[in-house]
Motif scaffolding. Sequence first.
Motif: not given
Length: 192
Positions: A70-72, A90-92, A97-105
């Motif tokens: 994972p890039l993030l 940016k698109p990756l 972000w769209a598939s694993s958005a979590k609070a505090g990420q």
Amino acid sequence: LGERAHAFGVNALKRTDMLELTQKYITQIQQHLNCSIHVSKWFADGAVVVQSLESNHVFNIITRVGSRMPLLKSATGRLHACLQPEYIIKPLLEKEWASSAKAGQYPANWEEFLQLKEKILQQGYASVTGDMMAGIHAVAIPVYNFSRQLDHVITCIGTEDQLPADQMQQAIDYLLGIQKQIDALFNPQVAV
């Protein structure tokens, strides 16, 4: 076509030689820090593990060859992301972000990523402490080719016992020292 085929062959040999030439350093890191190591390369869809070494520790973090990082959340992914052109990354990142958005990420958006990128480029490495998996820490360093372009990334991964958060700087300093030795090997004008 003949010249291009020849140039392609020479470039392929350089890449192969680079990974082969760094093997002694990879082994040295693994033995010195007694952590798992993985080596990754950038492919069209992200950072992919091409080599993995287990530590001699009772508990191992095993990353399978062929795994896309994972890039993030991973040190490997963050370093690769910071060293690729923004129009590719940016698109990756938006997809992650769209598939694993979590609070505090963190980073949670493009602006935060650009801040993180500036920090990583300035310090010359990426690290995470429990970002991808609780209790698992990692440090990633880049290996540049003869043209000073990213060839591969070496990542040291360990548990809290192997890489304690309060002693990460010692591991980072050691890895940056190894990186200077590798740079001097491929780019003799770089002082060790």
